[in-house]
Write an enzyme that holds these catalytic residues in place. Structure first.
Site, PDB file in Angstrom:
ATOM      1  N   HIS A 157      -6.189  -2.130  -8.582  1.00  0.00           N
ATOM      2  CA  HIS A 157      -5.859  -1.402  -7.343  1.00  0.00           C
ATOM      3  C   HIS A 157      -4.815  -0.319  -7.661  1.00  0.00           C
ATOM      4  O   HIS A 157      -5.046   0.511  -8.527  1.00  0.00           O
ATOM      5  CB  HIS A 157      -5.397  -2.433  -6.294  1.00  0.00           C
ATOM      6  CG  HIS A 157      -5.223  -1.938  -4.900  1.00  0.00           C
ATOM      7  ND1 HIS A 157      -5.711  -0.755  -4.432  1.00  0.00           N
ATOM      8  CD2 HIS A 157      -4.606  -2.515  -3.827  1.00  0.00           C
ATOM      9  CE1 HIS A 157      -5.397  -0.597  -3.150  1.00  0.00           C
ATOM     10  NE2 HIS A 157      -4.731  -1.657  -2.756  1.00  0.00           N
ATOM     11  N   HIS A 184     -15.219   2.548  -7.807  1.00  0.00           N
ATOM     12  CA  HIS A 184     -14.616   2.275  -6.495  1.00  0.00           C
ATOM     13  C   HIS A 184     -15.566   1.388  -5.709  1.00  0.00           C
ATOM     14  O   HIS A 184     -16.775   1.534  -5.803  1.00  0.00           O
ATOM     15  CB  HIS A 184     -14.392   3.591  -5.725  1.00  0.00           C
ATOM     16  CG  HIS A 184     -13.395   3.458  -4.625  1.00  0.00           C
ATOM     17  ND1 HIS A 184     -13.732   2.979  -3.381  1.00  0.00           N
ATOM     18  CD2 HIS A 184     -12.065   3.713  -4.591  1.00  0.00           C
ATOM     19  CE1 HIS A 184     -12.651   2.960  -2.628  1.00  0.00           C
ATOM     20  NE2 HIS A 184     -11.619   3.402  -3.329  1.00  0.00           N
ATOM     21  N   ASP A 203      -6.861   7.397  -8.855  1.00  0.00           N
ATOM     22  CA  ASP A 203      -5.868   7.043  -9.885  1.00  0.00           C
ATOM     23  C   ASP A 203      -6.110   7.719 -11.223  1.00  0.00           C
ATOM     24  O   ASP A 203      -5.258   7.626 -12.120  1.00  0.00           O
ATOM     25  CB  ASP A 203      -5.877   5.515 -10.086  1.00  0.00           C
ATOM     26  CG  ASP A 203      -5.337   4.804  -8.856  1.00  0.00           C
ATOM     27  OD1 ASP A 203      -6.034   3.943  -8.305  1.00  0.00           O
ATOM     28  OD2 ASP A 203      -4.210   5.159  -8.435  1.00  0.00           O
TER      29      ASP A 203
HETATM   30  C1  SDX Z   1      -7.773   2.015  -5.726  1.00  0.00           C
HETATM   31  O1  SDX Z   1     -10.351   0.043  -2.024  1.00  0.00           O
HETATM   32  C2  SDX Z   1      -9.672   1.134  -2.003  1.00  0.00           C
HETATM   33  O2  SDX Z   1      -9.781   1.945  -1.125  1.00  0.00           O
HETATM   34  C3  SDX Z   1      -8.695   1.293  -3.164  1.00  0.00           C
HETATM   35  C4  SDX Z   1      -8.024   2.640  -3.294  1.00  0.00           C
HETATM   36  C5  SDX Z   1      -7.071   2.915  -2.156  1.00  0.00           C
HETATM   37  O3  SDX Z   1      -6.793   4.092  -1.897  1.00  0.00           O
HETATM   38  O4  SDX Z   1      -6.530   1.933  -1.587  1.00  0.00           O
HETATM   39  O5  SDX Z   1      -8.979   3.668  -3.378  1.00  0.00           O
HETATM   40  C6  SDX Z   1      -7.160   2.698  -4.573  1.00  0.00           C
HETATM   41  O6  SDX Z   1      -7.514   0.856  -5.930  1.00  0.00           O
HETATM   42  C7  SDX Z   1      -8.770   2.760  -6.574  1.00  0.00           C
HETATM   43  C8  SDX Z   1      -9.379   1.872  -7.709  1.00  0.00           C
HETATM   44  C9  SDX Z   1      -8.381   1.816  -8.875  1.00  0.00           C
HETATM   45  N1  SDX Z   1      -8.850   0.838  -9.876  1.00  0.00           N
HETATM   46  C10 SDX Z   1      -9.316   1.251 -11.076  1.00  0.00           C
HETATM   47  O7  SDX Z   1      -9.459   2.429 -11.411  1.00  0.00           O
HETATM   48  C11 SDX Z   1      -9.644   0.095 -12.031  1.00  0.00           C
HETATM   49  C12 SDX Z   1     -11.000   0.347 -12.682  1.00  0.00           C
HETATM   50  N2  SDX Z   1     -12.047   0.201 -11.647  1.00  0.00           N
HETATM   51  C13 SDX Z   1     -12.740  -1.047 -11.572  1.00  0.00           C
HETATM   52  O8  SDX Z   1     -12.012  -2.158 -11.934  1.00  0.00           O
HETATM   53  C14 SDX Z   1     -13.632  -1.171 -10.333  1.00  0.00           C
HETATM   54  O9  SDX Z   1     -14.380  -0.031 -10.272  1.00  0.00           O
HETATM   55  C15 SDX Z   1     -12.989  -1.419  -8.972  1.00  0.00           C
HETATM   56  C16 SDX Z   1     -12.044  -2.566  -9.013  1.00  0.00           C
HETATM   57  C17 SDX Z   1     -12.286  -0.190  -8.490  1.00  0.00           C
HETATM   58  C18 SDX Z   1     -14.120  -1.723  -8.008  1.00  0.00           C
HETATM   59  O10 SDX Z   1     -14.642  -2.945  -8.375  1.00  0.00           O
HETATM   60  P1  SDX Z   1     -15.966  -3.515  -7.703  1.00  0.00           P
HETATM   61  O11 SDX Z   1     -16.340  -2.782  -6.478  1.00  0.00           O
HETATM   62  O12 SDX Z   1     -15.810  -4.997  -7.620  1.00  0.00           O
HETATM   63  O13 SDX Z   1     -17.082  -3.127  -8.731  1.00  0.00           O
HETATM   64  P2  SDX Z   1     -17.728  -4.128  -9.750  1.00  0.00           P
HETATM   65  O14 SDX Z   1     -16.641  -4.740 -10.586  1.00  0.00           O
HETATM   66  O15 SDX Z   1     -18.660  -5.018  -9.008  1.00  0.00           O
HETATM   67  O16 SDX Z   1     -18.546  -3.117 -10.689  1.00  0.00           O
HETATM   68  C19 SDX Z   1     -19.931  -2.877 -10.516  1.00  0.00           C
HETATM   69  C20 SDX Z   1     -20.432  -2.595 -11.926  1.00  0.00           C
HETATM   70  C21 SDX Z   1     -20.138  -3.739 -12.909  1.00  0.00           C
HETATM   71  O17 SDX Z   1     -21.081  -3.642 -13.942  1.00  0.00           O
HETATM   72  P3  SDX Z   1     -22.377  -4.665 -13.933  1.00  0.00           P
HETATM   73  O18 SDX Z   1     -21.829  -6.060 -13.709  1.00  0.00           O
HETATM   74  O19 SDX Z   1     -23.236  -4.170 -12.786  1.00  0.00           O
HETATM   75  O20 SDX Z   1     -23.027  -4.468 -15.291  1.00  0.00           O
HETATM   76  O21 SDX Z   1     -19.729  -1.450 -12.467  1.00  0.00           O
HETATM   77  C22 SDX Z   1     -18.960  -1.874 -13.571  1.00  0.00           C
HETATM   78  C23 SDX Z   1     -18.813  -3.365 -13.500  1.00  0.00           C
HETATM   79  O22 SDX Z   1     -18.621  -3.920 -14.799  1.00  0.00           O
HETATM   80  N3  SDX Z   1     -17.663  -1.203 -13.448  1.00  0.00           N
HETATM   81  C24 SDX Z   1     -16.983  -0.689 -14.464  1.00  0.00           C
HETATM   82  C25 SDX Z   1     -15.844  -0.121 -13.893  1.00  0.00           C
HETATM   83  N4  SDX Z   1     -15.860  -0.297 -12.564  1.00  0.00           N
HETATM   84  C26 SDX Z   1     -16.987  -0.988 -12.298  1.00  0.00           C
HETATM   85  N5  SDX Z   1     -17.250  -0.662 -15.792  1.00  0.00           N
HETATM   86  C27 SDX Z   1     -16.316  -0.045 -16.537  1.00  0.00           C
HETATM   87  N6  SDX Z   1     -15.206   0.552 -16.080  1.00  0.00           N
HETATM   88  C28 SDX Z   1     -14.927   0.522 -14.765  1.00  0.00           C
HETATM   89  N7  SDX Z   1     -13.828   1.089 -14.303  1.00  0.00           N
END
Ligand code: SDX
Length: 422
Positions: A263, A302, A358
């Site tokens: 997050h 996201h 971010d």
């Molecule tokens: C913020 O919610 C909000 O509004 C948050 C926010 C706000 O203003 O409050 O926008 C701020 O928190 C932005 C997000 C910051 N976090 C990051 O940058 C961390 C990296 N991102 C990921 O951890 C992820 O994308 C999340 C946590 C942001 C979202 O997670 P989800 O929705 O649970 O997505 P998921 O884990 O189910 O991913 C779906 C697929 C998976 O692959 P498969 O299982 O389908 O093979 O996408 C992949 C994930 O492995 N994936 C990533 C990835 N994000 C998702 N793979 C590599 N790198 C990534 N960053």
């Protein structure tokens, strides 16, 4: 065709029609037909937990609106305190309303001297700024016991002003403590963001001129972070606030949720990731590790946006304006290359993974002189009006304490055996 769904319990043949209202179906209707059968949605990916008028975002179209106003217009036209007023009151302020709002905030920007003389002195020198912020925001609860009367709108409003006003002072004090420089108190002659930069970076009593480009950039970054509907930290705040906990403990809980690297902690993780990759020729091996599931591309992806995060575009443009003043962050080229490689790779394209807010914000903060440990604290300062707008909105509705159900997957009933027979 009616805006409704019909569900049938095939065990009994009974059916029920439930209206679809504002993109939602009422779970109470569902429970009439299926008592004891719960929606199984552990991370609330398909569940609405609130009726809110504060912010609307659309993941496919890639838009973000605070109280109906597009973020791009608010970023260009309004100051952070103007946007904070909008989030909390539902309308943009008139000139007079804004002036009075700014005065209210200014008057509440100081903190009790115990924070400087006792509380902050209790932390280790290397204490992470988010751990200090979570603790000191919670400590505010003990200085304003009257804040526990959260069902009184006038009490809520007073604490809302105090929290928005004191977050920068707590943040700057935590920073000054960590670098061992004397605290700088709020300057009533400065506006909100100037004051924060002064408390952060003013060298002692000497004059300190804030570059207008940097001040504007930081104010804009606060605007971009001000709210984002039911994100993890806002949800944490709503859940804690639903028990009628006071707003300081509620915001402290939201800060705790924000601190996680998935997050708000991601802005710090992006920099550490870029520094770890180290050079262009390591990008491909890092991307391969991500695709193998061994690493995450921090700052990408996201839960809602399956398109470019509209804030990320603005942050990226703002970064260049800051770099024109303070010099380019050497990590920028690495970030741009990483984005280029990822957006051309089917692993990311097929999963609709784009840069989020971010990905570029940390590069900007770092270039402005903020240490990496402060990045999520900056996010928290920006998000405080949003957290409080949702808290106030929830308590203005006939809200109930948050208490989700569960799908039990544990042991059936069994008897305790004496210890020597286990
Ligand atoms: C913020 O919610 C909000 O509004 C948050 C926010 C706000 O203003 O409050 O926008 C701020 O928190 C932005 C997000 C910051 N976090 C990051 O940058 C961390 C990296 N991102 C990921 O951890 C992820 O994308 C999340 C946590 C942001 C979202 O997670 P989800 O929705 O649970 O997505 P998921 O884990 O189910 O991913 C779906 C697929 C998976 O692959 P498969 O299982 O389908 O093979 O996408 C992949 C994930 O492995 N994936 C990533 C990835 N994000 C998702 N793979 C590599 N790198 C990534 N960053």
């Amino acid at each position: 065709m009616s805006e409704s769904i019909s569900i049938t319990d095939n065990r009994t043949g009974e059916s029920i029609e439930i209206p679809i209202h504002r993109n939602g179906v009422d779970s109470a209707e569902w429970s009439k037909l299926l008592p004891g059968i719960w929606f199984d949605d552990a991370s609330f990916g398909n569940t609405s937990g609130a009726h809110s008028a504060v912010t609307e975002l659309d993941g496919s179209a890639g838009f973000l609106r605070y109280r109906g106003y597009p973020i791009e217009q608010l970023g260009k036209e309004c100051s952070f305190l103007e946007v904070a007023y909008l989030l909390l009151n539902g309308e943009l302020p008139t000139r007079e309303q804004l002036a009075s709002w700014e005065d209210e905030i200014r008057e509440e920007s100081t903190i009790h001297e115990n924070f400087h003389k006792r509380i902050l002195e209790g932390f280790r020198d290397d204490a992470h700024a988010m751990g200090v912020l979570v603790s000191t925001v919670a400590a505010l609860s003990t200085f304003f016991p009257e804040s526990k009367d959260v069902e009184d709108p006038s009490v809520r409003r007073k604490q809302i002003v105090r929290l928005i006003a004191k977050m920068p002072t707590l943040a700057a004090s935590a920073y000054r403590r960590s670098v061992g420089t004397p605290y700088v108190l709020p300057d009533p002659d400065l506006d909100y963001t100037d004051n924060f930069l002064s408390m952060m970076f003013r060298p002692g009593d000497s004059e300190y001129e804030v570059d207008p480009v940097l001040r504007r950039a930081l104010d804009l970054l606060f605007v971009l972070h001000a709210d984002h509907s039911q994100n993890c930290s806002t949800t944490a705040g709503r859940v804690v606030g639903s028990s009628l906990a006071d707003p300081y403990l509620t915001v402290s809980a939201a800060c705790s949720a924000l601190s996680g690297p998935l997050h708000g902690g991601a802005n710090e993780s992006v920099i550490r990731m870029l520094e770890e990759i180290g050079s262009y020729d390591q990008i491909d091996s890092f991307i391969n590790a991500v695709k193998a599931g061994e690493r995450r591309l921090m700052g990408f992806g996201h839960r809602v946006y399956k398109n470019y995060d509209p804030r990320a575009r603005i942050v990226k443009d703002t970064a260049h304006e800051v770099f024109d003043v303070v010099g380019k962050n050497p990590l920028l080229d690495m970030a741009l290359k990483l984005e280029e490689v990822a957006l051309a790779d089917d692993y990311f394209v097929s999963r609709k993974l784009y840069p989020n807010v971010d990905f570029y914000s940390g590069l900007t903060y770092q270039a402005m002189g903020f240490p990496v440990e402060m990045f999520t604290v900056l996010f928290a300062i920006g998000r405080t009006p949003g957290w409080l707008a949702h808290w106030d909105e929830m308590l203005s509705q006939d809200s109930r304490i948050a208490r989700p159900r569960q799908i039990y997957i544990g042991s059936p009933e069994r008897d305790v055996q004496p210890i020597d027979k286990r």
